[in-house]
Design an enzyme around this catalytic site. Structure first.
Site, PDB file in Angstrom:
ATOM      1  CG  ASP A  86      -1.767   1.195   1.370  1.00  0.00           C
ATOM      2  OD1 ASP A  86      -2.106   1.801   0.335  1.00  0.00           O
ATOM      3  OD2 ASP A  86      -2.109   1.551   2.516  1.00  0.00           O
TER       4      ASP A  86
ATOM      5  CG  ASP B  51      -4.206   4.609  -1.810  1.00  0.00           C
ATOM      6  OD1 ASP B  51      -3.514   3.613  -1.548  1.00  0.00           O
ATOM      7  OD2 ASP B  51      -5.185   4.958  -1.122  1.00  0.00           O
TER       8      ASP B  51
END
Length: 521
Positions: free
Chosen positions: A116, A303
């Site tokens: 992430d 992201d």
């Protein structure tokens, strides 16, 4: 003569010993050196990514949890001393599709994690997690089975949009691909306070953001890779395979880029604010027309922990209207048009600053008195009862209308044309549950959308920004755009998830503090 031969033989043996010792030293040095670099011949560390099918339930749950996570409150109010936590507080991972495998401990205990770029901590469930249902369905770290474990003991908690994950910090070796990151501090999650992690296809999260947003100021895994000299270049890159029929979900590459993953050259833009991988976008277009929203620049982050592409409510509503996404009619939005549309028009024509219009007609309180309305712009994720309940959302509706009308004034349309268009936008506000269904047969008629980054246009076609779930007659097409309003000082903010990253190979250049985008293969 014999003595001379014996002396020569002794010299040869000594020379052979010297050569053997030299060879052994060389071999030892080689082995030592090889342990510091990737095993692959091109010095790249490759992590194969798996991809799970995207389902409508996951999309709904993701959007609902974002709504519940805020409850109409200021995001900054959740963490008043650290505005950088705002984006993490919105994350929930319900719509995350790509994940890979790591190992923790000696011998390695295997875990599936989301890599992430929107967070910076590493955490996995702990064997001490016995009261959280989520831990029952996932692999758990047992420090008693690791020879390299070292106690830390500090407590830690990470707050996401769907709940918090808390536990204790520990230290151990972390295996990523062929590399072993030694003495990595991570969190053993002893409590996972969210149903999100019960149904998740992954065990934990490995954050690849900057240390500035690391909870507890823990040094991220990526930083330790660099510090320990485990990669050749201070770069990692994502290639996400959007081919739904392919077995491979994609690849995360540490230490450089794989030329087979992209076409042409990358367009690089500088990181504008450390913490997230944040950059500036110059324009956003629907078809060939600029929305005007990014005049002066728009802040955006990349992201990898979300599938969607998020942006401010006003402009995302325009996108959903243009592509025919069906949303619930916003009663408040239409009511403000009916009651105050003429006043808004007259004030804008008279040259009143857009941010003063709603104040002048008393739909918004002065900023000093607005504790909530300055931050409530999440019309997209409020239900009907919330919309009709408070003045704050009337203010929000007014601000959206001012933005829309101002843009239409630039097009020199008549008043009737403008209000007809704005009424249509009100109808296109996405529904509270986040469903923005699209006719799958209408993709060929939908416009492209284009982001201008680094003076270069990056276009997404309808086939690329529309998400398909189900198969055959049960196939449903859903808008890949979600409205998400991040308040100042961090926002307004765009979030580029897998919808964008799947089309454009993304390079995270830590050494030069920049991002690179190129067409993915």
């Amino acid at each position: 003569m014999g003595k001379k031969k014996r002396e020569e033989g002794g010299e040869e043996r000594e020379f052979s010993k010297m050569r053997l010792n030299h060879l052994l030293v060389t071999v030892c040095l080689l082995i030592s050196t090889r342990s510091l670099v990737p095993a692959s011949s091109d010095d790249l560390v490759r992590i194969g990514l798996k991809k799970r099918p995207l389902d409508l339930h996951g999309l709904k749950a993701a959007r609902m949890s974002r709504m519940r996570g805020k409850n109409g409150k200021s995001l900054n109010a959740l963490h008043p001393h650290d505005s950088d936590v705002d984006i993490i507080s919105l994350k929930n991972y319900m719509d995350a599709q790509y994940y890979g495998e790591i190992g923790i401990g000696s011998p390695p205990q295997k875990f599936t994690v989301i890599f992430d770029t929107g967070s910076s901590n590493l955490w996995v469930p702990s064997s001490k997690c016995i009261l959280s249902i989520a831990c029952l369905f996932h692999h758990k770290y047992k420090h008693t089975k690791s020879k390299s474990y070292e106690e830390n003991g500090n407590s830690c908690a990470i707050h996401y949009g769907s709940g918090s994950v808390s536990g204790i910090l520990s230290q151990d070796n972390v295996k990523v691909g062929d590399l072993v990151v030694e003495k990595q501090v991570f969190m053993e999650a002893t409590k996972e306070g969210s149903l999100t992690f019960v149904v998740a296809h992954f065990d934990g999260i490995l954050g690849l953001g900057f240390q500035e947003i690391s909870v507890g100021d823990v040094v991220p895994v990526w930083y330790n890779m660099l510090e320990q000299g485990l990669v050749k270049e201070k770069v990692f890159s994502f290639w996400l395979n959007r081919n739904t029929d392919a077995k491979d979900g994609g690849e995360l590459v540490f230490g450089g880029v794989d030329p087979n993953h992209f076409k042409g050259k990358h367009t690089y833009v500088p990181i504008t604010q450390k913490g997230y991988w944040q950059f500036e976008m110059e324009d956003f277009m629907i078809g060939n027309h600029s929305t005007g929203y990014c005049k002066g620049g728009c802040a955006a982050i990349v992201d990898s922990g979300t599938s969607l592409l998020a942006g401010p409510t006003g402009v995302i509503t325009q996108v959903n209207h243009a592509i025919g996404a069906e949303g619930v009619v916003s009663i408040e939005c239409k009511q403000v048009i009916s009651d105050y549309g003429e006043q808004i028009w007259d004030l804008l024509v008279a040259g009143v600053q857009p941010d003063k219009v709603c104040l002048q007609i008393s739909l918004c309180a002065p900023k000093g008195d607005r504790s909530a309305s300055a931050n409530i712009k999440q019309v997209v994720e409020e239900n009907k009862e919330h919309i009709s309940a408070g003045d704050d959302l009337v203010c929000t509706a007014c601000e959206l209308l001012v933005y829309w009308v101002r843009n239409q004034l630039k097009e020199k349309d008549t008043k009737d044309q403008v209000f007809d268009y704005v009424n249509q936008l009100c109808e296109s506000l996405p529904s509270p549950m986040g469903e923005s269904a699209i006719d799958c047969n209408a993709l060929s008629k939908m416009p492209n959308v284009t982001f201008t980054i680094g003076s270069k246009n990056f276009t997404l076609t309808p086939e690329q920004y529309v998400l398909k779930t189900g198969e055959g007659p049960a196939t449903l097409c859903v808008s890949g755009f979600i409205a998400l309003d991040v308040p100042p000082p961090r926002g307004p903010l765009w979030i580029f998830g897998d919808v964008f990253m799947g089309v454009y190979h993304t390079v995270f250049d830590y050494g030069n503090v920049q991002l690179g985008f190129a067409e993915a293969t």
